[in-house]
Design a protein around this motif. Structure first.
Motif, PDB file in Angstrom:
ATOM      1  N   ALA A 179     -15.317 -66.390   2.614  1.00  0.00           N
ATOM      2  CA  ALA A 179     -14.644 -66.342   1.312  1.00  0.00           C
ATOM      3  C   ALA A 179     -15.022 -65.070   0.560  1.00  0.00           C
ATOM      4  O   ALA A 179     -14.187 -64.473  -0.130  1.00  0.00           O
ATOM      5  CB  ALA A 179     -14.998 -67.573   0.489  1.00  0.00           C
ATOM      6  N   LYS A 180     -16.268 -64.635   0.687  1.00  0.00           N
ATOM      7  CA  LYS A 180     -16.737 -63.436  -0.013  1.00  0.00           C
ATOM      8  C   LYS A 180     -16.185 -62.162   0.626  1.00  0.00           C
ATOM      9  O   LYS A 180     -15.676 -61.283  -0.061  1.00  0.00           O
ATOM     10  CB  LYS A 180     -18.272 -63.404  -0.002  1.00  0.00           C
ATOM     11  N   ASP A 181     -16.247 -62.084   1.968  1.00  0.00           N
ATOM     12  CA  ASP A 181     -15.879 -60.855   2.667  1.00  0.00           C
ATOM     13  C   ASP A 181     -14.413 -60.796   3.089  1.00  0.00           C
ATOM     14  O   ASP A 181     -13.895 -59.717   3.369  1.00  0.00           O
ATOM     15  CB  ASP A 181     -16.741 -60.676   3.928  1.00  0.00           C
ATOM     16  N   GLY A 182     -13.771 -61.944   3.211  1.00  0.00           N
ATOM     17  CA  GLY A 182     -12.392 -61.988   3.692  1.00  0.00           C
ATOM     18  C   GLY A 182     -12.328 -62.381   5.163  1.00  0.00           C
ATOM     19  O   GLY A 182     -13.335 -62.344   5.870  1.00  0.00           O
ATOM     20  N   ASP A 183     -11.150 -62.780   5.594  1.00  0.00           N
ATOM     21  CA  ASP A 183     -10.973 -63.213   6.984  1.00  0.00           C
ATOM     22  C   ASP A 183     -11.094 -62.066   7.985  1.00  0.00           C
ATOM     23  O   ASP A 183     -11.476 -62.282   9.130  1.00  0.00           O
ATOM     24  CB  ASP A 183      -9.602 -63.880   7.167  1.00  0.00           C
ATOM     25  N   VAL A 184     -10.727 -60.886   7.561  1.00  0.00           N
ATOM     26  CA  VAL A 184     -10.835 -59.716   8.443  1.00  0.00           C
ATOM     27  C   VAL A 184     -11.682 -58.657   7.743  1.00  0.00           C
ATOM     28  O   VAL A 184     -11.657 -58.525   6.523  1.00  0.00           O
ATOM     29  CB  VAL A 184      -9.440 -59.139   8.807  1.00  0.00           C
ATOM     30  N   ILE A 185     -12.437 -57.928   8.554  1.00  0.00           N
ATOM     31  CA  ILE A 185     -13.257 -56.846   8.005  1.00  0.00           C
ATOM     32  C   ILE A 185     -13.057 -55.604   8.857  1.00  0.00           C
ATOM     33  O   ILE A 185     -12.820 -55.695  10.073  1.00  0.00           O
ATOM     34  CB  ILE A 185     -14.751 -57.229   7.932  1.00  0.00           C
ATOM     35  N   PRO A 186     -13.139 -54.425   8.246  1.00  0.00           N
ATOM     36  CA  PRO A 186     -12.956 -53.195   9.023  1.00  0.00           C
ATOM     37  C   PRO A 186     -14.202 -52.876   9.848  1.00  0.00           C
ATOM     38  O   PRO A 186     -15.323 -53.140   9.423  1.00  0.00           O
ATOM     39  CB  PRO A 186     -12.720 -52.129   7.947  1.00  0.00           C
ATOM     40  N   ASN A 187     -13.979 -52.337  11.035  1.00  0.00           N
ATOM     41  CA  ASN A 187     -15.124 -51.887  11.842  1.00  0.00           C
ATOM     42  C   ASN A 187     -15.435 -50.440  11.485  1.00  0.00           C
ATOM     43  O   ASN A 187     -14.859 -49.885  10.541  1.00  0.00           O
ATOM     44  CB  ASN A 187     -14.861 -52.087  13.339  1.00  0.00           C
ATOM     45  N   HIS A 188     -16.299 -49.791  12.256  1.00  0.00           N
ATOM     46  CA  HIS A 188     -16.725 -48.421  11.945  1.00  0.00           C
ATOM     47  C   HIS A 188     -15.585 -47.402  12.047  1.00  0.00           C
ATOM     48  O   HIS A 188     -15.655 -46.331  11.474  1.00  0.00           O
ATOM     49  CB  HIS A 188     -17.901 -48.015  12.845  1.00  0.00           C
ATOM     50  N   ARG A 189     -14.511 -47.744  12.773  1.00  0.00           N
ATOM     51  CA  ARG A 189     -13.356 -46.846  12.883  1.00  0.00           C
ATOM     52  C   ARG A 189     -12.269 -47.170  11.867  1.00  0.00           C
ATOM     53  O   ARG A 189     -11.250 -46.504  11.819  1.00  0.00           O
ATOM     54  CB  ARG A 189     -12.760 -46.928  14.281  1.00  0.00           C
ATOM     55  N   GLY A 190     -12.475 -48.222  11.101  1.00  0.00           N
ATOM     56  CA  GLY A 190     -11.468 -48.599  10.109  1.00  0.00           C
ATOM     57  C   GLY A 190     -10.473 -49.639  10.605  1.00  0.00           C
ATOM     58  O   GLY A 190      -9.589 -50.049   9.857  1.00  0.00           O
ATOM     59  N   ASP A 191     -10.584 -50.041  11.879  1.00  0.00           N
ATOM     60  CA  ASP A 191      -9.702 -51.092  12.397  1.00  0.00           C
ATOM     61  C   ASP A 191     -10.129 -52.438  11.825  1.00  0.00           C
ATOM     62  O   ASP A 191     -11.314 -52.704  11.646  1.00  0.00           O
ATOM     63  CB  ASP A 191      -9.786 -51.158  13.928  1.00  0.00           C
ATOM     64  N   LEU A 192      -9.135 -53.290  11.561  1.00  0.00           N
ATOM     65  CA  LEU A 192      -9.437 -54.620  11.040  1.00  0.00           C
ATOM     66  C   LEU A 192      -9.700 -55.592  12.181  1.00  0.00           C
ATOM     67  O   LEU A 192      -8.928 -55.681  13.122  1.00  0.00           O
ATOM     68  CB  LEU A 192      -8.279 -55.124  10.176  1.00  0.00           C
ATOM     69  N   ASN A 193     -10.802 -56.311  12.072  1.00  0.00           N
ATOM     70  CA  ASN A 193     -11.189 -57.308  13.069  1.00  0.00           C
ATOM     71  C   ASN A 193     -11.468 -58.632  12.362  1.00  0.00           C
ATOM     72  O   ASN A 193     -11.858 -58.650  11.189  1.00  0.00           O
ATOM     73  CB  ASN A 193     -12.457 -56.868  13.811  1.00  0.00           C
ATOM     74  N   PRO A 194     -11.309 -59.728  13.090  1.00  0.00           N
ATOM     75  CA  PRO A 194     -11.668 -61.018  12.482  1.00  0.00           C
ATOM     76  C   PRO A 194     -13.147 -61.021  12.096  1.00  0.00           C
ATOM     77  O   PRO A 194     -13.987 -60.424  12.771  1.00  0.00           O
ATOM     78  CB  PRO A 194     -11.411 -62.037  13.602  1.00  0.00           C
ATOM     79  N   HIS A 195     -13.435 -61.668  11.022  1.00  0.00           N
ATOM     80  CA  HIS A 195     -14.827 -61.759  10.551  1.00  0.00           C
ATOM     81  C   HIS A 195     -15.654 -62.455  11.639  1.00  0.00           C
ATOM     82  O   HIS A 195     -15.259 -63.488  12.171  1.00  0.00           O
ATOM     83  CB  HIS A 195     -14.874 -62.566   9.258  1.00  0.00           C
ATOM     84  N   PRO A 196     -16.821 -61.905  12.000  1.00  0.00           N
ATOM     85  CA  PRO A 196     -17.663 -62.518  13.038  1.00  0.00           C
ATOM     86  C   PRO A 196     -18.122 -63.936  12.674  1.00  0.00           C
ATOM     87  O   PRO A 196     -18.434 -64.740  13.551  1.00  0.00           O
ATOM     88  CB  PRO A 196     -18.867 -61.588  13.158  1.00  0.00           C
ATOM     89  N   ALA A 197     -18.129 -64.267  11.402  1.00  0.00           N
ATOM     90  CA  ALA A 197     -18.552 -65.598  10.973  1.00  0.00           C
ATOM     91  C   ALA A 197     -17.575 -66.680  11.448  1.00  0.00           C
ATOM     92  O   ALA A 197     -17.951 -67.844  11.551  1.00  0.00           O
ATOM     93  CB  ALA A 197     -18.691 -65.646   9.455  1.00  0.00           C
ATOM     94  N   HIS A 198     -16.330 -66.281  11.753  1.00  0.00           N
ATOM     95  CA  HIS A 198     -15.344 -67.258  12.242  1.00  0.00           C
ATOM     96  C   HIS A 198     -15.806 -67.903  13.551  1.00  0.00           C
ATOM     97  O   HIS A 198     -15.626 -69.108  13.750  1.00  0.00           O
ATOM     98  CB  HIS A 198     -13.972 -66.602  12.450  1.00  0.00           C
ATOM     99  N   LYS A 199     -16.412 -67.112  14.421  1.00  0.00           N
ATOM    100  CA  LYS A 199     -16.870 -67.646  15.704  1.00  0.00           C
ATOM    101  C   LYS A 199     -17.997 -68.653  15.493  1.00  0.00           C
ATOM    102  O   LYS A 199     -18.010 -69.735  16.099  1.00  0.00           O
ATOM    103  CB  LYS A 199     -17.330 -66.509  16.621  1.00  0.00           C
ATOM    104  N   LEU A 200     -18.950 -68.312  14.633  1.00  0.00           N
ATOM    105  CA  LEU A 200     -20.047 -69.234  14.327  1.00  0.00           C
ATOM    106  C   LEU A 200     -19.523 -70.499  13.642  1.00  0.00           C
ATOM    107  O   LEU A 200     -19.985 -71.610  13.926  1.00  0.00           O
ATOM    108  CB  LEU A 200     -21.083 -68.550  13.440  1.00  0.00           C
ATOM    109  N   LEU A 201     -18.548 -70.326  12.762  1.00  0.00           N
ATOM    110  CA  LEU A 201     -17.952 -71.468  12.074  1.00  0.00           C
ATOM    111  C   LEU A 201     -17.275 -72.404  13.074  1.00  0.00           C
ATOM    112  O   LEU A 201     -17.485 -73.625  13.042  1.00  0.00           O
ATOM    113  CB  LEU A 201     -16.940 -70.973  11.036  1.00  0.00           C
TER     114      LEU A 201
END
Length: 147
Positions: A78-100
């Motif tokens: 909720a704080k960071d969003g469902d997707v976050i940019p990686n070091h190249r600026g590409d949007l990836n699913p938040h890693p917390a989704h896998k743990l969730l």
């Protein structure tokens, strides 16, 4: 004199006394984080005290711990969003989704295990559960009734 193996009926006087004594004794609580305790307490209230086995209490503690993880991951997403940019600026699913997802699957699996014993005897268990719930309402926050 032989001792009977008959269970005490929850609507008898002896049954009511046993319910209050069970509530007074409480259940052994497995080791867990302080944040998991409210989840564990809520799970324990879902069944009558005499229905819990030590193995089921350990499963309930695992469900409680996973519930803490689920809440923490949901807050992070909720704080960071469902997707976050990686070091190249590409949007990836938040890693917390896998743990969730993993924690939700463990909770579902363990909840099914906790209900296995109750399914066969649901007709005999429901009156005891209702009687214990009514005893809890009578006691409320006044623990002096048990003294």
């Amino acid at each position: 004199m032989t001792q009977s193996n008959k269970k005490t009926m929850c609507n008898s006087i002896d049954g009511q006394i046993a319910i209050f004594q069970n509530l007074d004794k409480g259940l052994p609580t497995p080791a867990m984080d302080k944040a998991a305790k409210p989840f564990f307490d809520a799970l324990v209230l879902s069944k009558a005290h005499q229905e819990w086995t030590p193995a089921q209490l350990n499963l309930a503690a695992q469900v409680a711990a996973d519930s803490v993880v689920i809440n923490r991951m949901r807050k992070l997403i909720a704080k960071d969003g469902d997707v976050i940019p990686n070091h190249r600026g590409d949007l990836n699913p938040h890693p917390a989704h896998k743990l969730l997802d993993m924690a939700i699957k463990r909770v579902g699996s363990n909840m099914r295990l906790l209900q296995l014993g109750a399914i066969a005897e649901i007709r005999t268990l429901m009156p005891a559960r209702r009687a214990e719930e009514e005893a809890r309402k009578l006691i409320g926050d006044d623990e002096s009734l048990l003294a």
